[in-house]
Design a protein around this motif. Structure first.
Motif, short mmCIF file in Angstrom:
data_model
loop_
_atom_site.label_atom_id
_atom_site.label_comp_id
_atom_site.label_asym_id
_atom_site.label_seq_id
_atom_site.Cartn_x
_atom_site.Cartn_y
_atom_site.Cartn_z
N SER A 60 39.82 44.66 51.70
CA SER A 60 40.22 43.44 50.99
C SER A 60 39.37 43.25 49.74
O SER A 60 39.86 42.79 48.71
CB SER A 60 40.11 42.22 51.89
OG SER A 60 38.77 41.99 52.25
N VAL A 61 38.10 43.60 49.80
CA VAL A 61 37.23 43.50 48.63
C VAL A 61 37.62 44.55 47.60
O VAL A 61 37.65 44.28 46.40
CB VAL A 61 35.75 43.65 49.04
CG1 VAL A 61 34.86 43.64 47.82
CG2 VAL A 61 35.37 42.54 50.00
N VAL A 62 37.97 45.75 48.06
CA VAL A 62 38.38 46.81 47.15
C VAL A 62 39.64 46.39 46.40
O VAL A 62 39.76 46.58 45.20
CB VAL A 62 38.59 48.14 47.91
CG1 VAL A 62 39.18 49.19 47.00
CG2 VAL A 62 37.28 48.62 48.49
N VAL A 63 40.60 45.79 47.08
CA VAL A 63 41.81 45.32 46.43
C VAL A 63 41.45 44.32 45.34
O VAL A 63 41.94 44.40 44.22
CB VAL A 63 42.78 44.70 47.47
CG1 VAL A 63 43.92 43.98 46.76
CG2 VAL A 63 43.33 45.78 48.39
N ASP A 64 40.57 43.37 45.62
CA ASP A 64 40.15 42.38 44.63
C ASP A 64 39.45 43.04 43.45
O ASP A 64 39.61 42.61 42.32
CB ASP A 64 39.23 41.34 45.26
CG ASP A 64 39.95 40.41 46.20
OD1 ASP A 64 39.25 39.75 46.99
OD2 ASP A 64 41.19 40.35 46.16
N TYR A 65 38.67 44.08 43.71
CA TYR A 65 37.94 44.79 42.66
C TYR A 65 38.90 45.32 41.60
O TYR A 65 38.63 45.28 40.41
CB TYR A 65 37.14 45.92 43.29
CG TYR A 65 36.34 46.77 42.33
CD1 TYR A 65 35.10 46.35 41.87
CD2 TYR A 65 36.81 47.99 41.89
CE1 TYR A 65 34.35 47.13 41.00
CE2 TYR A 65 36.07 48.78 41.02
CZ TYR A 65 34.84 48.34 40.58
OH TYR A 65 34.12 49.11 39.72
N PHE A 66 40.05 45.82 42.02
CA PHE A 66 41.00 46.44 41.09
C PHE A 66 42.07 45.47 40.58
O PHE A 66 42.81 45.81 39.67
CB PHE A 66 41.64 47.67 41.74
CG PHE A 66 40.65 48.78 41.95
CD1 PHE A 66 40.25 49.58 40.89
CD2 PHE A 66 40.09 49.00 43.19
CE1 PHE A 66 39.32 50.59 41.07
CE2 PHE A 66 39.16 50.02 43.37
CZ PHE A 66 38.77 50.81 42.31
N GLN A 67 42.14 44.27 41.11
CA GLN A 67 43.18 43.31 40.72
C GLN A 67 43.15 42.97 39.23
O GLN A 67 44.20 42.91 38.60
CB GLN A 67 43.10 42.04 41.57
CG GLN A 67 44.23 41.07 41.32
CD GLN A 67 45.59 41.67 41.60
OE1 GLN A 67 45.76 42.50 42.48
NE2 GLN A 67 46.57 41.26 40.81
N THR B 13 30.69 42.24 40.42
CA THR B 13 32.11 42.09 40.12
C THR B 13 32.55 40.63 40.05
O THR B 13 33.46 40.31 39.29
CB THR B 13 32.98 42.85 41.13
OG1 THR B 13 32.70 42.37 42.44
CG2 THR B 13 32.71 44.34 41.05
N ALA B 14 31.94 39.74 40.81
CA ALA B 14 32.37 38.33 40.78
C ALA B 14 32.14 37.71 39.40
O ALA B 14 33.07 37.11 38.83
CB ALA B 14 31.69 37.52 41.87
N PRO B 15 30.95 37.84 38.80
CA PRO B 15 30.78 37.30 37.45
C PRO B 15 31.68 38.01 36.43
O PRO B 15 32.19 37.37 35.50
CB PRO B 15 29.30 37.56 37.13
CG PRO B 15 28.63 37.67 38.46
CD PRO B 15 29.66 38.28 39.36
N ALA B 16 31.89 39.31 36.62
CA ALA B 16 32.78 40.04 35.71
C ALA B 16 34.20 39.51 35.83
O ALA B 16 34.91 39.38 34.82
CB ALA B 16 32.74 41.53 36.01
N GLY B 17 34.63 39.20 37.05
CA GLY B 17 35.96 38.63 37.25
C GLY B 17 36.10 37.26 36.59
O GLY B 17 37.14 36.93 36.02
N ALA B 18 35.03 36.46 36.65
CA ALA B 18 35.05 35.15 36.00
C ALA B 18 35.14 35.32 34.47
O ALA B 18 35.87 34.59 33.80
CB ALA B 18 33.81 34.36 36.37
#
Length: 116
Positions: A90-97, A27-32
């Motif tokens: 907190s990670v789940v919240v970031d996943y859907f942000q 998810t981190a690279p996908a978010g970038a």
């Protein structure tokens, strides 16, 4: 991945659409990628399966298209092969942000959050 895509975009300023197909990933690279695509005002197009983290990058598109053979696959956040737990909220919240930032309806996000 985002650095490579950014370099390719810099070398080819005429690119307006990012074509995606992926079984998923981190998810981190996908978010970038989401932020890069969104910040540059690019469109996204799902050519084939775009599952899991791929949908985060897809969400960054100014215009988002699912092609004839395209398919989006959303699901709940998971960690090391397991479902999310209260300790990882907190990670789940970031996943859907990114989906929220992209304007996805709460019903879609809720359905994804509850899909194993």
């Amino acid at each position: 991945v985002a650095g490579d895509v950014e370099a390719a975009l810099d070398a080819n300023p005429g690119i307006r659409t990012i074509y995606l197909t992926s079984e998923g990933g981190r998810t981190a690279p996908a978010g970038a990628l989401f932020r890069l695509i969104r910040d540059r005002g690019l469109d996204t197009y799902a050519l084939g399966p775009c599952y899991s983290a791929c949908t985060i990058a897809f969400a960054g598109g100014a215009s988002r298209t699912v092609g004839q053979r395209g398919e989006l696959g959303f699901h709940a956040a998971s960690f090391a092969g397991g479902q999310s737990t209260g300790l990882e909220q907190s990670v789940v919240v970031d996943y859907f942000q990114p989906y929220r930032e992209a304007g996805f309806a709460d019903a879609i996000i809720s359905r994804a959050r509850n899909t194993p």
